[in-house]
Write an enzyme that holds these catalytic residues in place. Structure first.
Site, PDB file in Angstrom:
ATOM      1  N   ASP A 282       8.850   1.752  -0.659  1.00 55.81           N
ATOM      2  CA  ASP A 282       8.286   2.677   0.317  1.00 55.81           C
ATOM      3  C   ASP A 282       8.920   4.051   0.053  1.00 55.81           C
ATOM      4  O   ASP A 282       9.893   4.173  -0.714  1.00 55.81           O
ATOM      5  CB  ASP A 282       8.522   2.212   1.754  1.00 55.81           C
ATOM      6  CG  ASP A 282       7.502   2.849   2.705  1.00 55.81           C
ATOM      7  OD1 ASP A 282       6.901   3.879   2.331  1.00 55.81           O
ATOM      8  OD2 ASP A 282       7.304   2.342   3.810  1.00 55.81           O
TER       9      ASP A 282
HETATM   10  C1  NOJ Z   1       5.808   5.633   4.300  1.00 53.97           C
HETATM   11  C2  NOJ Z   1       5.061   4.529   4.970  1.00 53.97           C
HETATM   12  O1  NOJ Z   1       5.969   3.585   5.510  1.00 53.97           O
HETATM   13  C3  NOJ Z   1       4.108   3.797   4.062  1.00 53.97           C
HETATM   14  O2  NOJ Z   1       3.351   2.899   4.815  1.00 53.97           O
HETATM   15  C4  NOJ Z   1       3.235   4.775   3.330  1.00 53.97           C
HETATM   16  O3  NOJ Z   1       2.324   4.086   2.520  1.00 53.97           O
HETATM   17  C5  NOJ Z   1       4.114   5.697   2.517  1.00 53.97           C
HETATM   18  N1  NOJ Z   1       4.997   6.420   3.399  1.00 53.97           N
HETATM   19  C6  NOJ Z   1       3.305   6.684   1.670  1.00 53.97           C
HETATM   20  O4  NOJ Z   1       2.679   7.579   2.484  1.00 53.97           O
END
Ligand code: NOJ
Length: 750
Positions: A282
């Site tokens: 993430d």
């Molecule tokens: C953080 C989020 O937790 C995740 O779900 C998302 O896909 C990513 N950022 C990219 O935007």
């Protein structure tokens, strides 16, 4: 006859398998040859999403172009599609080997045509329609150069304080698995290299939905039986469905952050589940392992790659640290090769090596974005997502020759109806609720609008403008509604209150909105509460004070039309809750598939209840009303005892529509395993059917039970079933069920 069929099938399937093996061979040959020409740095570059330089860890960044030119970038986030397209051209034309980029975006519930938030869609229980919505999302995103979506989110969640409950499919692993799989089919289609399909990314692996106290990014602490039986199944189902990638979660799993968790990423995912796609972290979660106490930047980069993570999203630590790690023998080149290969396979399957621009040139596809067809699907899904919670005065459906007063902060806004992660939305294609009602009432009735309240007293700026205090807004509303026959109170949360980093300590209507409702109630006019929010709210006061409540969630581009369809009976509501609605904050976490205690609540064990609140939820899982009544006849079993693994039992039930409208009903089947080697939930959803019934019509619904339904992970994590008696519950929700008993034995007695 059977033999003939077998040989015919063999004749068809054998060349298909041979062709696939051949094309796999070609792919591996291509990638091996490419990797043979890559330097270690270039291989590491394939493990990096985003530019290079995370201010948090490395100070200043080098520009994206320079990073791409050096082969340090494998994928970019396509928030600005023109920039993403330029980056693709730049990568192909200026990096040494011209390896194309993957362009990813959070296309969570649509791209330009926004569908209801995933939690809402799940309440439709309409798997084919959800698949269709993901298909459209893929087509629209692909038309704008995106070839990778960070979706589906399959995190099970039992806590409405967590803002990201909006992004998942609720609390049930069976339904959540089916929905996750449908979304993957919708995004990826039959062939990933088709320019209208995009790669899915299953997230957040794992257990993110169980963050303690519903606080985002927080610790997760879970016993293995709960993990294996309830939280892991949707991830497994999604990986098994062939999702091209997965994303790790921010939280710790068994004390180790998911992003650096070898048990999770290698032992479970690769060795037990045999998943072959690539895993991305993430955003910044590699870097964030420093704050989790996992070491300095060098150590956490090594931890992540050695755990089995393939791609680092926006920490830049792989690019900055892995060469050094290989030199110091902390990471093997074989490990880097393995991850690099997985990423290149994904690029190959997306067809990017054949044509890096296949996702950026599709002008014809662009013309279909926000088409009538796409909006019709969005409208249908939004309408089927709406849950009628209460209609005890039969105010609904409304008729069109009335004076209707729309009152409340969500009645005349657009963006606030869409839900979290709504990037490409187009205001022009939307109506506010007030506008949609004006349209349907045109020439017959009349609609007025008054704001009535702000979202909350804490915010004095609303849509960029200062607003009047609630007191004045209420005063004005009370004047405006004087002549109205009926009031529709549009209350709840704006889109920005749910999603990432949007936890709420008290997921209820804010006090100023409650105050508005109390004042409206004093007028003694019929009132319909339309609740729009990204989470199940605690609606105990509202349920006590009002006879009519519609849960409309955040419905996307067609939210207003869908609500109007339901209010006026153009669509008979059929949505059913996929999370338990608590009656009090202190009940959270509350969920239907819970275990019994040794003192289940009864008159005898009355003390096992809260002393200040009932144990029961306000609305149970699977609950939702219709403008019809559906009569459930007695379930009929074709037999009472079954034997062994291959036997089956058929259970049938007649459902009659005793109402006057066409309607859809979601018939739910739950099982219970009252005596087992571990304590088992009282009820678990194992099947459902969504059926359509004409007024007066009766339909027979058949369920075929196989022994697989009764399998579970025991305390040694062995997946098996126990022989003996089982309860089979059928009903319109998880509470109002009829119970049948069956027996399943391991072997036939001789
Ligand atoms: C953080 C989020 O937790 C995740 O779900 C998302 O896909 C990513 N950022 C990219 O935007």
């Amino acid at each position: 006859m059977k033999r003939l069929l077998f040989f015919t099938l063999l004749l068809i399937v054998t060349p298909l398998i041979a062709a696939q093996t051949e094309s796999n061979k070609q792919m591996i040959k291509f990638i091996d040859s490419l990797m043979g020409r890559m330097t270690l740095e270039e291989k590491i570059g394939q493990l990096n999403l985003g530019g290079v330089g995370n201010p948090k860890v490395v100070g200043s960044a080098i520009g994206l172009d320079e990073a791409i030119k050096n082969g340090y970038v494998s994928a970019v986030g396509g928030f600005d599609i023109n920039a993403a397209v330029d980056a693709q051209r730049f990568a192909v034309e200026n990096s040494r080997l011209g390896i194309p980029l993957i362009i990813g975006l959070d296309v969570i519930h649509g791209y330009h045509t926004i569908f209801p938030i995933p939690l809402a869609s799940s309440c439709s229980w309409n798997i084919p329609l959800i698949e269709k919505s993901a298909r459209i999302a893929a087509q629209e995103a692909a038309a704008y150069g995106i070839n990778w979506t960070f979706s589906p989110m399959v995190d099970i969640c039992r806590d409405s304080r967590w803002g990201r409950i909006a992004e998942g499919s609720g609390e049930d692993p069976y339904l959540g698995s089916l929905i996750g799989q449908a979304m993957i089919r919708g995004y990826q289609g039959e062939n990933l290299s088709d320019s209208t399909t995009i790669m899915a990314c299953v997230k957040h692996f794992a257990l993110y939905g169980a963050s303690e106290a519903g606080r985002d990014y927080n610790t997760v602490s879970m016993d293995p039986v709960t993990m294996y039986n309830y939280y892991l199944p949707p991830y497994k189902a999604a990986f098994d469905e062939g999702a091209g990638s997965g994303m790790t979660s921010f939280n710790v799993v068994n004390g180790v952050p998911a992003t650096g968790n070898k048990w999770l990423l290698t032992d479970l995912l690769r060795k037990e589940w045999h998943y072959e796609g690539f895993m991305v972290s993430d955003a910044s979660s590699v870097a964030e392992m420093a704050d989790h106490g996992m070491g300095d930047v060098q150590e956490i980069a090594e931890l992540a790659i050695n755990a089995g993570l393939d791609m680092d999203m926006s920490s830049s630590l792989f690019v900055l640290c892995l060469k050094e790690a290989v030199k110091n023998k902390k990471v093997t080149e074989a490990q880097i090769n393995e991850s690099c290969k997985r990423v290149l396979i994904a690029k190959y399957k997306l067809g990017l090596f054949q044509d890096p621009y296949r996702y950026v040139n599709n002008e014809e596809l662009k013309t279909k974005v926000l088409s009538d067809n796409n909006c019709d699907v969005a409208r249908q899904l939004a309408a089927e997502s709406i849950v009628l919670l209460k209609n005890s005065d039969n105010y609904l459906p409304l008729n069109t020759n009335q004076k209707i007063a729309v009152v409340g902060p969500l009645g005349n806004v657009k963006g606030s109806l869409l839900g979290t992660w709504s990037y490409g939305f187009s205001e022009n294609r939307m109506n506010t609720i007030y506008e949609a009602l004006q349209e349907i009432l045109a020439g017959k009735g009349e609609a007025t609008y008054s704001k009535g309240a702000n979202f909350t007293e804490d915010y004095c700026i609303y849509d960029g403008q200062y607003t009047l205090p609630t007191e004045s807004l209420i005063k004005q509303a009370l004047i405006d509604v004087k002549d109205a026959d009926i009031i529709i109170a549009t209350v709840g949360e704006p889109s920005s209150w749910s999603g990432e980093a949007r936890s709420r300590v008290n997921p209820a209507l804010p006090e100023c909105q409650k105050e508005m409702l109390r004042e409206l109630k004093k007028l003694d006019k019929p009132i319909v509460l339309a609740i729009l929010s990204g989470r199940p709210l605690i609606l105990t006061d509202e349920d006590r004070d009002f006879s009519t409540i519609v849960m409309a969630w955040h419905g996307g581009t067609m939210a207003a039309e869908a609500l109007s369809d339901v209010l006026f009976g153009v669509t008979n509501p059929s949505g059913k809750t996929t999370t338990t609605f608590p009656r009090h904050l202190g009940q959270i976490p509350i969920y239907y598939n819970s275990l019994n205690t040794g003192r289940p609540y009864s008159d005898f064990w009355a003390t096992t209840k809260y002393i200040d609140c009932s144990n029961e939820p306000l609305y149970p899982f699977g609950y939702g009303l219709s403008y019809n009544n559906y009569i459930y006849d007695k379930p009929i079993l074709n037999k009472y005892i079954a034997y062994g693994d291959n036997d089956s039992i058929k259970i049938s039930i007649d459902i009659t529509n005793s109402g006057v409208y066409l309607g859809q009903e979601i018939v739910q089947l739950y099982i219970g395993d009252p005596v087992a080697s571990i304590s088992r939930p009282i009820k678990e959803l194992k099947a459902f059917k969504k059926i359509e019934l004409l007024p007066g019509e009766t339909k027979t619904v058949d369920f075929h039970l196989k022994v697989d339904l009764f399998k579970y992970y025991n305390e040694c994590l062995k997946y098996d079933w126990d022989e003996g008696g089982f309860d089979i519950f059928i009903g319109p929700n998880s509470k109002d069920v009829q119970t049948s008993k069956i027996i399943w034995k391991k072997h036939d007695k001789i």
